[in-house]
Write a protein that holds these residues in place. Structure first.
Motif, PDB file in Angstrom:
ATOM      1  N   UNK A 159      -1.804   9.748  -8.983  1.00 17.37           N
ATOM      2  CA  UNK A 159      -0.850   9.647  -7.872  1.00 17.37           C
ATOM      3  C   UNK A 159       0.098   8.471  -8.073  1.00 17.37           C
ATOM      4  N   UNK A 160      -0.432   7.358  -8.573  1.00 22.91           N
ATOM      5  CA  UNK A 160       0.426   6.209  -8.862  1.00 22.91           C
ATOM      6  C   UNK A 160       1.441   6.566  -9.941  1.00 22.91           C
ATOM      7  N   UNK A 161       0.979   7.262 -10.970  1.00 23.20           N
ATOM      8  CA  UNK A 161       1.880   7.662 -12.060  1.00 23.20           C
ATOM      9  C   UNK A 161       2.976   8.598 -11.547  1.00 23.20           C
TER      10      UNK A 161
ATOM     11  N   UNK B  92       0.858  -1.176   0.000  1.00 22.94           N
ATOM     12  CA  UNK B  92       0.000   0.000   0.000  1.00 22.94           C
ATOM     13  C   UNK B  92       0.902   1.237   0.000  1.00 22.94           C
ATOM     14  N   UNK B  93       0.711   2.169  -0.927  1.00 20.33           N
ATOM     15  CA  UNK B  93       1.618   3.323  -0.995  1.00 20.33           C
ATOM     16  C   UNK B  93       1.777   4.049   0.332  1.00 20.33           C
TER      17      UNK B  93
ATOM     18  N   UNK C 122      -0.626  15.121  -0.202  1.00 21.22           N
ATOM     19  CA  UNK C 122      -0.245  14.022  -1.096  1.00 21.22           C
ATOM     20  C   UNK C 122       1.115  14.248  -1.741  1.00 21.22           C
ATOM     21  N   UNK C 123       1.423  15.470  -2.099  1.00 25.47           N
ATOM     22  CA  UNK C 123       2.700  15.753  -2.763  1.00 25.47           C
ATOM     23  C   UNK C 123       3.882  15.356  -1.882  1.00 25.47           C
TER      24      UNK C 123
ATOM     25  N   UNK D 240      -2.774   7.553  -0.070  1.00 29.07           N
ATOM     26  CA  UNK D 240      -2.268   7.898  -1.393  1.00 29.07           C
ATOM     27  C   UNK D 240      -2.480   6.697  -2.307  1.00 29.07           C
ATOM     28  N   UNK D 241      -2.890   6.953  -3.537  1.00 23.62           N
ATOM     29  CA  UNK D 241      -3.059   5.864  -4.495  1.00 23.62           C
ATOM     30  C   UNK D 241      -4.491   5.630  -4.934  1.00 23.62           C
TER      31      UNK D 241
END
Length: 275
Positions: free
Chosen positions: A156-158, A106-107, A115-116, A150-151
Motif C-alpha cells: 500500500x505504501x508503494x 499517518x496515511x 483501500x484503493x 492504510x499503510x
C-alpha cells in the motif's frame, strides 16, 4: 548513533533542543500542532534562529515533525480531505523555516470505501501539495492495520509512492511497534522483513525509524507501544534493529510511554547496545 524522542513543542524549538541535549539525544520529534486539534502556534523567528544556532553547536540533526492525528487524506468525506490538505500545506510551509528535515504522517483510514479509493485520495492530496522547491521530505508511516488504516502492508505504501509525481520528496518512516502489530516479524526474522521491504518499497526510501516495543503479540493490529525491552519485541531484537547495516545510520525516534527520565534511560541503554 542518531537517537531522540518525542518532545513537546509548546515552548518552541530552542526549548526542545535544550531538552534533547539534556537527555543526551541528538535529534527529536515533535507535533506541528495540537495532535487532536487544528490550531498551530505562531512561529517565533527569534526562537527558530536561536534553535538553529544551538542545534549546530550541540550536534542536533535530522529532526522529525509529526502531523496531527486529525489529518486523514484518505477519508470518504471531502471536507475531512480538504482539512488534511490545508493542514499539511500549512505545516510544510512552516517547516521551511527549519529546512532539510522530515515530516511524518499517518496515511489515513479509508473508513469503508476500500483501500484503493483511500490510496487514490492520499496520492491526489500529495500531488496537490508537494512543490519542487520544498526542502522537507514527507514520510509515510507504516501502520499497525487497526480499523481501516492504510499503510499496514508495504504494497500500500508503494502504491501511494508510485502515484506521487514528485516522488523524490517522499520517503517512509518505519515504526517497529506498528510493523510488528501489523504482522511483520522483526524480532525473529528481521532480515526477511527488510528484504521484503526492499523488494516492494526500496530501502532507499526509508528515512527514519520510530523505535518502540509493543504491548501486543505479533499481528495483533492494535498499536500499543511499550517501553524498550518491556514488550513482545524485546531488547535483544531492538539491539539487532539499531545495529542492522540497513538501519544503523538512520535516525531513531522513541515514542514509548515515558517521561523525560525514562527516555534518558532508554537512550543510554540503546547507546550501550549500539556497535
Amino acid at each position: 548513533m542518531t537517537i531522540g524522542c518525542h518532545l513537546s513543542s509548546s515552548k518552541g524549538y530552542l526549548s526542545m533542543g535544550k531538552t534533547a541535549a539534556k537527555i543526551k539525544a541528538n535529534t527529536f520529534q515533535f507535533f506541528t500542532r495540537n495532535p487532536r486539534g487544528a490550531k498551530a502556534k505562531a512561529l517565533d523567528p527569534k526562537d527558530i534562529q536561536a534553535y538553529l544556532e544551538y542545534a549546530r553547536d550541540h550536534g542536533i540533526e535530522r529532526i522529525l515533525a509529526h502531523a496531527p492525528y486529525t489529518l486523514n487524506g484518505a477519508s470518504l468525506d471531502p471536507k475531512v480531505r480538504e482539512f488534511a490538505k490545508n493542514t499539511m500545506t500549512d505545516d510544510l510551509n512552516r517547516l521551511e523555516h527549519t529546512p532539510g528535515n522530515c515530516y511524518n504522517f499517518h496515511p489515513g483510514s479509508h473508513v469503508g470505501q476500500g483501500a484503493e479509493a483511500g490510496i487514490s485520495h492520499i496520492s491526489s492530496m500529495l500531488n496537490g501539495i508537494l512543490k519542487p522547491e520544498l526542502s522537507t521530505t514527507v514520510l509515510l508511516e507504516t501502520m499497525a492495520g487497526k480499523g481501516s488504516e492504510i499503510g499496514r502492508e508495504f504494497e500500500e505504501l508503494r502504491e501511494i509512492l508510485d502515484r506521487v509525481e514528485l516522488s523524490d520528496h517522499m520517503g517512509v518512516c518505519l515504526d517497529t511497534c506498528h510493523v510488528w502489530d501489523g504482522g511483520y516479524d522483526i524480532r525473529d526474522h528481521l532480515d526477511e522483513v527488510l528484504g521484503r521491504f526492499d523488494r516492494i518499497v526500496g530501502l532507499s526510501r526509508l528515512k527514519a525509524i520510530h523505535l518502540n516495543d509493543s504491548m501486543n503479540p505479533l499481528g495483533a493490529r492494535k498499536d500499543r507501544h511499550a517501553k524498550i525491552g518491556q514488550g513482545h519485541i524485546g531488547l535483544e531484537a531492538m539491539a539487532r534493529i539499531i545495529n542492522h547495516p540497513a538501519l544503523r545510520n538512520l535516525p531513531f525516534y522513541l515514542e514509548t510511554p515515558n517521561e523525560l527520565d525514562g527516555y534518558a534511560e532508554e537512550i543510554r541503554v540503546l547507546r550501550e547496545h549500539y556497535r
